[in-house]
Design a protein around this motif. Sequence first.
Motif, PDB file in Angstrom:
ATOM      1  N   PHE A   1      39.147  65.322  39.081  1.00 35.25           N
ATOM      2  CA  PHE A   1      38.695  64.396  40.126  1.00 35.25           C
ATOM      3  C   PHE A   1      39.880  63.671  40.752  1.00 35.25           C
ATOM      4  CE2 PHE A   1      34.850  65.254  37.861  1.00 35.25           C
ATOM      5  CZ  PHE A   1      33.910  65.333  38.882  1.00 35.25           C
ATOM      6  N   ASP A   2      39.892  63.651  42.096  1.00 33.99           N
ATOM      7  CA  ASP A   2      40.939  62.960  42.835  1.00 33.99           C
ATOM      8  C   ASP A   2      40.853  61.457  42.639  1.00 33.99           C
ATOM      9  OD1 ASP A   2      41.827  65.368  44.108  1.00 33.99           O
ATOM     10  OD2 ASP A   2      40.123  65.207  45.479  1.00 33.99           O
ATOM     11  N   LEU A   3      39.624  60.956  42.531  1.00 31.25           N
ATOM     12  CA  LEU A   3      39.395  59.521  42.460  1.00 31.25           C
ATOM     13  C   LEU A   3      38.293  59.241  41.449  1.00 31.25           C
ATOM     14  CD1 LEU A   3      39.920  56.672  43.613  1.00 31.25           C
ATOM     15  CD2 LEU A   3      38.286  57.216  45.448  1.00 31.25           C
ATOM     16  N   ILE A   4      38.578  58.368  40.492  1.00 28.92           N
ATOM     17  CA  ILE A   4      37.594  57.947  39.501  1.00 28.92           C
ATOM     18  C   ILE A   4      37.344  56.466  39.744  1.00 28.92           C
ATOM     19  CG2 ILE A   4      37.082  57.662  37.043  1.00 28.92           C
ATOM     20  CD1 ILE A   4      38.981  60.082  36.551  1.00 28.92           C
TER      21      ILE A   4
ATOM     22  N   LEU B   1      38.579  53.595  30.466  1.00 24.24           N
ATOM     23  CA  LEU B   1      39.125  54.825  31.042  1.00 24.24           C
ATOM     24  C   LEU B   1      40.643  54.861  30.907  1.00 24.24           C
ATOM     25  CD1 LEU B   1      36.935  54.981  34.269  1.00 24.24           C
ATOM     26  CD2 LEU B   1      36.849  56.596  32.353  1.00 24.24           C
ATOM     27  N   GLY B   2      41.270  53.735  31.181  1.00 23.62           N
ATOM     28  CA  GLY B   2      42.722  53.658  31.103  1.00 23.62           C
ATOM     29  C   GLY B   2      43.268  53.925  29.718  1.00 23.62           C
TER      30      GLY B   2
ATOM     31  N   THR C   1      43.840  58.889  38.727  1.00 21.06           N
ATOM     32  CA  THR C   1      43.634  57.823  39.704  1.00 21.06           C
ATOM     33  C   THR C   1      42.313  57.129  39.381  1.00 21.06           C
ATOM     34  OG1 THR C   1      44.831  59.089  41.370  1.00 21.06           O
ATOM     35  CG2 THR C   1      43.458  57.269  42.154  1.00 21.06           C
ATOM     36  N   ILE C   2      42.428  56.002  38.693  1.00 23.86           N
ATOM     37  CA  ILE C   2      41.274  55.212  38.283  1.00 23.86           C
ATOM     38  C   ILE C   2      41.321  53.898  39.039  1.00 23.86           C
ATOM     39  CG2 ILE C   2      40.117  54.053  36.361  1.00 23.86           C
ATOM     40  CD1 ILE C   2      41.682  56.106  34.536  1.00 23.86           C
ATOM     41  N   ARG C   3      40.220  53.575  39.704  1.00 17.33           N
ATOM     42  CA  ARG C   3      40.154  52.337  40.495  1.00 17.33           C
ATOM     43  C   ARG C   3      38.845  51.635  40.218  1.00 17.33           C
ATOM     44  NH1 ARG C   3      42.399  52.454  45.697  1.00 17.33           N
ATOM     45  NH2 ARG C   3      42.003  50.216  45.617  1.00 17.33           N
ATOM     46  N   LEU C   4      38.852  50.350  40.386  1.00 13.06           N
ATOM     47  CA  LEU C   4      37.638  49.549  40.324  1.00 13.06           C
ATOM     48  C   LEU C   4      36.863  49.772  41.620  1.00 13.06           C
ATOM     49  CD1 LEU C   4      36.055  47.282  38.774  1.00 13.06           C
ATOM     50  CD2 LEU C   4      37.389  45.643  40.144  1.00 13.06           C
ATOM     51  N   PHE C   5      35.576  50.101  41.525  1.00 10.10           N
ATOM     52  CA  PHE C   5      34.753  50.325  42.715  1.00 10.10           C
ATOM     53  C   PHE C   5      34.860  49.133  43.667  1.00 10.10           C
ATOM     54  CE2 PHE C   5      30.836  50.112  45.159  1.00 10.10           C
ATOM     55  CZ  PHE C   5      30.648  51.422  45.573  1.00 10.10           C
ATOM     56  N   GLY C   6      34.826  47.927  43.120  1.00 10.59           N
ATOM     57  CA  GLY C   6      34.901  46.725  43.953  1.00 10.59           C
ATOM     58  C   GLY C   6      36.192  46.599  44.735  1.00 10.59           C
ATOM     59  N   ASP C   7      37.270  47.185  44.231  1.00  7.85           N
ATOM     60  CA  ASP C   7      38.545  47.198  44.964  1.00  7.85           C
ATOM     61  C   ASP C   7      38.563  48.327  45.987  1.00  7.85           C
ATOM     62  OD1 ASP C   7      39.800  45.046  43.710  1.00  7.85           O
ATOM     63  OD2 ASP C   7      40.733  46.302  42.178  1.00  7.85           O
ATOM     64  N   ALA C   8      38.346  49.540  45.513  1.00  8.68           N
ATOM     65  CA  ALA C   8      38.497  50.731  46.355  1.00  8.68           C
ATOM     66  C   ALA C   8      37.427  50.845  47.428  1.00  8.68           C
ATOM     67  CB  ALA C   8      38.489  51.982  45.483  1.00  8.68           C
ATOM     68  N   ALA C   9      36.193  50.494  47.105  1.00  8.35           N
ATOM     69  CA  ALA C   9      35.095  50.720  48.041  1.00  8.35           C
ATOM     70  C   ALA C   9      34.651  49.454  48.776  1.00  8.35           C
ATOM     71  CB  ALA C   9      33.898  51.318  47.292  1.00  8.35           C
ATOM     72  N   LEU C  10      34.706  48.318  48.112  1.00 15.44           N
ATOM     73  CA  LEU C  10      34.235  47.078  48.731  1.00 15.44           C
ATOM     74  C   LEU C  10      35.375  46.192  49.228  1.00 15.44           C
ATOM     75  CD1 LEU C  10      31.372  46.216  46.242  1.00 15.44           C
ATOM     76  CD2 LEU C  10      31.097  46.794  48.661  1.00 15.44           C
ATOM     77  N   GLY C  11      36.551  46.353  48.630  1.00 15.51           N
ATOM     78  CA  GLY C  11      37.675  45.509  49.011  1.00 15.51           C
ATOM     79  C   GLY C  11      37.544  44.071  48.547  1.00 15.51           C
ATOM     80  N   THR C  12      36.629  43.825  47.608  1.00 18.02           N
ATOM     81  CA  THR C  12      36.378  42.460  47.144  1.00 18.02           C
ATOM     82  C   THR C  12      36.911  42.201  45.745  1.00 18.02           C
ATOM     83  OG1 THR C  12      34.248  43.101  46.197  1.00 18.02           O
ATOM     84  CG2 THR C  12      34.242  42.310  48.495  1.00 18.02           C
ATOM     85  N   GLY C  13      37.184  43.250  44.999  1.00 14.34           N
ATOM     86  CA  GLY C  13      37.628  43.100  43.627  1.00 14.34           C
ATOM     87  C   GLY C  13      36.513  42.757  42.659  1.00 14.34           C
ATOM     88  N   GLU C  14      35.289  42.781  43.144  1.00 15.50           N
ATOM     89  CA  GLU C  14      34.157  42.404  42.283  1.00 15.50           C
ATOM     90  C   GLU C  14      33.758  43.523  41.325  1.00 15.50           C
ATOM     91  OE1 GLU C  14      30.043  42.807  44.489  1.00 15.50           O
ATOM     92  OE2 GLU C  14      31.611  42.450  46.005  1.00 15.50           O
TER      93      GLU C  14
END
Length: 166
Positions: free
Chosen positions: A84-87, A98-99, A107-120
């Motif tokens: 997967f390119d993005l998890i 995951l980490g 490439t592991i990101r918090l959904f709230g950062d990557a998709a919402l831009g809120t960090g929630e």
Amino acid sequence: MKRISILFVCMGNICRSPLAEGIFRHLVAQAGLVGHFTIDSAGTGGWHEGDPPDQRSIATAKSHGVDISGQRARRIRPADFRDFDLILAMDRNNVAALGSVAPPEATIRLFGDAALGTGEDIPDPYYGGPDGFELVYTRLLAGCGSLLEALGVERASCSGNTSSVR
């Protein structure tokens, strides 16, 4: 457009990540881009492996025209970090889990950062009622729509309504 693979991850893969997978699949289908994405979901734990999503997740998705009833829970696998390119993890606890097992190149990101831009964190609705599932659906819909746009894809139909995908 290069094929993009996205894996949505929560703790048990029965509430949040199946909803995210279903919503993103639906938006991708609406945009006519099914062949451009590989979309899946998984859990950091294996307690529910092989089970369908929580009935409340299924009902919430269905009320918005999204069918997730055919999904089955699975635990994250070592190959997922390569495939997967993005998890996208639903909360910080899942990012940490995951980490702790992922290779450095994942490439592991918090959904709230990557998709919402809120960090929630996307809250786990498991111990609550239908309102919690609706709130999660609304946040996931907003994030999945933004994610699709951020990947350089303009959705074919965008009503601006964050409570439904119809």
